[in-house]
Design a protein around this motif. Structure first.
Motif, mmCIF file in Angstrom:
data_model
loop_
_atom_site.group_PDB
_atom_site.id
_atom_site.type_symbol
_atom_site.label_atom_id
_atom_site.label_comp_id
_atom_site.label_asym_id
_atom_site.label_seq_id
_atom_site.Cartn_x
_atom_site.Cartn_y
_atom_site.Cartn_z
ATOM 1 N N THR A 87 164.720 -5.957 57.356
ATOM 2 C CA THR A 87 163.534 -6.322 56.585
ATOM 3 C C THR A 87 162.342 -6.569 57.502
ATOM 4 O O THR A 87 161.207 -6.166 57.201
ATOM 5 C CB THR A 87 163.817 -7.582 55.749
ATOM 6 O OG1 THR A 87 164.924 -7.338 54.886
ATOM 7 C CG2 THR A 87 162.605 -7.966 54.911
ATOM 8 N N SER A 88 162.585 -7.223 58.629
ATOM 9 C CA SER A 88 161.517 -7.517 59.577
ATOM 10 C C SER A 88 160.901 -6.244 60.146
ATOM 11 O O SER A 88 159.677 -6.119 60.249
ATOM 12 C CB SER A 88 162.060 -8.398 60.710
ATOM 13 O OG SER A 88 161.061 -8.700 61.648
ATOM 14 N N VAL A 89 161.762 -5.285 60.503
ATOM 15 C CA VAL A 89 161.266 -4.026 61.065
ATOM 16 C C VAL A 89 160.465 -3.250 60.022
ATOM 17 O O VAL A 89 159.354 -2.774 60.299
ATOM 18 C CB VAL A 89 162.440 -3.182 61.594
ATOM 19 C CG1 VAL A 89 161.990 -1.756 61.916
ATOM 20 C CG2 VAL A 89 163.029 -3.829 62.840
ATOM 21 N N LEU A 90 161.013 -3.119 58.818
ATOM 22 C CA LEU A 90 160.300 -2.395 57.772
ATOM 23 C C LEU A 90 158.992 -3.090 57.395
ATOM 24 O O LEU A 90 157.954 -2.448 57.220
ATOM 25 C CB LEU A 90 161.177 -2.263 56.530
ATOM 26 C CG LEU A 90 162.247 -1.166 56.542
ATOM 27 C CD1 LEU A 90 163.023 -1.204 55.239
ATOM 28 C CD2 LEU A 90 161.620 0.199 56.738
ATOM 29 N N GLY A 91 159.051 -4.413 57.253
ATOM 30 C CA GLY A 91 157.846 -5.162 56.900
ATOM 31 C C GLY A 91 156.773 -5.054 57.961
ATOM 32 O O GLY A 91 155.578 -4.899 57.651
ATOM 33 N N SER A 92 157.170 -5.128 59.227
ATOM 34 C CA SER A 92 156.199 -5.030 60.319
ATOM 35 C C SER A 92 155.571 -3.644 60.370
ATOM 36 O O SER A 92 154.357 -3.505 60.551
ATOM 37 C CB SER A 92 156.880 -5.339 61.655
ATOM 38 O OG SER A 92 157.359 -6.662 61.669
ATOM 39 N N TRP A 93 156.421 -2.626 60.217
ATOM 40 C CA TRP A 93 155.897 -1.269 60.239
ATOM 41 C C TRP A 93 154.947 -1.027 59.059
ATOM 42 O O TRP A 93 153.850 -0.490 59.221
ATOM 43 C CB TRP A 93 157.054 -0.265 60.184
ATOM 44 C CG TRP A 93 156.605 1.159 60.189
ATOM 45 C CD1 TRP A 93 155.702 1.739 61.032
ATOM 46 C CD2 TRP A 93 157.014 2.182 59.280
ATOM 47 N NE1 TRP A 93 155.541 3.059 60.714
ATOM 48 C CE2 TRP A 93 156.330 3.364 59.647
ATOM 49 C CE3 TRP A 93 157.913 2.216 58.217
ATOM 50 C CZ2 TRP A 93 156.511 4.566 58.959
ATOM 51 C CZ3 TRP A 93 158.097 3.425 57.549
ATOM 52 C CH2 TRP A 93 157.398 4.574 57.915
ATOM 53 N N GLY A 94 155.366 -1.433 57.852
ATOM 54 C CA GLY A 94 154.514 -1.241 56.689
ATOM 55 C C GLY A 94 153.208 -2.002 56.793
ATOM 56 O O GLY A 94 152.137 -1.479 56.452
ATOM 57 N N THR A 95 153.265 -3.242 57.287
ATOM 58 C CA THR A 95 152.045 -4.037 57.456
ATOM 59 C C THR A 95 151.132 -3.410 58.501
ATOM 60 O O THR A 95 149.900 -3.389 58.336
ATOM 61 C CB THR A 95 152.402 -5.474 57.874
ATOM 62 O OG1 THR A 95 153.278 -6.043 56.899
ATOM 63 C CG2 THR A 95 151.148 -6.330 57.998
ATOM 64 N N ALA A 96 151.713 -2.890 59.576
ATOM 65 C CA ALA A 96 150.909 -2.238 60.612
ATOM 66 C C ALA A 96 150.165 -1.035 60.050
ATOM 67 O O ALA A 96 148.975 -0.816 60.347
ATOM 68 C CB ALA A 96 151.800 -1.818 61.779
ATOM 69 N N VAL A 97 150.849 -0.247 59.223
ATOM 70 C CA VAL A 97 150.200 0.920 58.616
ATOM 71 C C VAL A 97 149.066 0.489 57.697
ATOM 72 O O VAL A 97 147.965 1.060 57.727
ATOM 73 C CB VAL A 97 151.235 1.765 57.846
ATOM 74 C CG1 VAL A 97 150.537 2.843 57.023
ATOM 75 C CG2 VAL A 97 152.223 2.406 58.816
ATOM 76 N N LEU A 98 149.310 -0.543 56.879
ATOM 77 C CA LEU A 98 148.266 -1.017 55.963
ATOM 78 C C LEU A 98 147.048 -1.533 56.721
ATOM 79 O O LEU A 98 145.897 -1.253 56.344
ATOM 80 C CB LEU A 98 148.831 -2.118 55.063
ATOM 81 C CG LEU A 98 149.846 -1.679 54.008
ATOM 82 C CD1 LEU A 98 150.394 -2.893 53.268
ATOM 83 C CD2 LEU A 98 149.203 -0.706 53.024
ATOM 84 N N ILE A 99 147.295 -2.292 57.784
ATOM 85 C CA ILE A 99 146.180 -2.820 58.570
ATOM 86 C C ILE A 99 145.396 -1.693 59.224
ATOM 87 O O ILE A 99 144.145 -1.697 59.252
ATOM 88 C CB ILE A 99 146.694 -3.807 59.632
ATOM 89 C CG1 ILE A 99 147.238 -5.072 58.956
ATOM 90 C CG2 ILE A 99 145.589 -4.182 60.625
ATOM 91 C CD1 ILE A 99 147.894 -6.043 59.914
#
Length: 314
Positions: A44-56
């Motif tokens: 969850t941490s990896v997916l959340g970090s990657w998704g948040t990075a893309v959104l930012i």
């Protein structure tokens, strides 16, 4: 953009390190529930970090294109030159691709993940309905219908449906003594009680969608093993170690894809775990809790550090 780079770097590092470190802590099933929590936290941490990075990154790019003149105030003169067209159309297209491609890729992958989840759940429900039609209902448990399937193969497994179904074959009933059968059925009921089929569906969907990222295939396999061990522990508390152990060794059947079976996922390793004394309980528990803490807190620390660094630069 600094925050996005930091989160993406963290996600890459965690996706590389976790499948090399976590299996050493979870392979013996010392704390199966904590092990499952550790794997799910990391994924969850990896997916959340990657998704948040893309959104930012996309948000920063959109802000840049709408307010390109403000970039000079942040010292990003080179990007401002590109966006305003002074470096030519090719440079603008290149900058657009750098931000657009990860966003499009993320949408495609998460859409594929959502479709796989729906498809696997629908398949499981159809399988459960088919079992109720072809088998004979033995009795109704609080979590599932227990269905007897006419087959010489010795198997017992559960399928999530509406309602859930626990399947036991006539071959298994003939081979198991009463206490062994009760222990095996308790194992299957434990899966349904703890919603293990749902967790298995999620991790297998992630493994299929992100097959080239070793964290997810390795994590799916380890979570499946740990869920079996967790169900073993519940069955042992209710019926004792010996009935479950002899029941597991008596079963030989293989469950259909997507089902959780008492005879699945390293039966011999699980049997050895049931008879062997458990060691290093506190050390492994502390290590798993540390891993969960890192997975939860590290992205927040990355965001805080990157934001602080950006404020200092401004």
């Amino acid at each position: 953009m600094t925050v996005a780079v930091g989160l993406f770097g963290y996600a890459v590092a965690m996706a590389f390190l976790a499948p090399r470190v976590l299996p050493r802590l979870t392979r013996h099933g010392v704390h199966p529930n904590l092990g499952v929590a550790a794997w799910l936290s990391v994924m969850t941490s990896v997916l959340g970090s990657w998704g948040t990075a893309v959104l930012i990154a996309v948000a920063d790019a959109a802000h840049t294109w709408l307010h390109a003149d403000r970039l000079v105030l942040s010292g990003l003169h080179e990007a401002e030159v590109i966006v305003t067209g002074h470096e030519g159309l090719a440079a603008q297209l290149a900058l657009l691709l750098v931000t657009a491609v990860p966003a499009v890729l993320a949408v495609i992958l998460f859409g594929r993940l959502a479709r796989s989840q729906v498809r696997m759940r629908l398949r499981a429900r159809e399988h459960a309905d088919a079992l109720r039609l072809t088998g004979t209902r033995m009795h109704r448990h609080s979590y599932a219908d227990v269905v007897l399937l006419d087959s010489a193969e010795r198997a017992a497994y559960c399928v999530a449906g509406s309602p859930n179904v626990v399947v036991v074959t006539s071959g298994a009933v003939a081979a198991l003594r009463r206490r062994e059968l009760a222990a095996v059925l308790a194992h299957e009921h434990a899966h349904l009680m703890r919603r293990h089929p749902l967790l298995l569906t999620v991790t297998r969907g992630l493994a299929a969608t992100f097959a080239r990222v070793s964290l997810f295939p390795v994590g799916a396999r380890e979570v499946a093993r740990l869920l079996e061990m967790s169900a073993d522990d519940i069955a042992v508390r209710r019926h004792g170690r010996e009935p479950l152990l002899s029941g597991l060794l008596a079963l030989s059947g293989v469950a259909p894809a997507g089902a959780l079976a008492a005879s699945g996922a390293d039966v011999l390793a699980r049997a050895e775990r049931l008879v062997s004394p458990r060691t290093r309980l506190r050390r492994i528990r502390a290590a798993l809790l540390t891993g969960i803490g890192v997975a939860v807190l590290a992205p927040l620390l990355v965001v805080g550090a990157a934001s602080g660094l950006l404020l200092c630069l401004i």
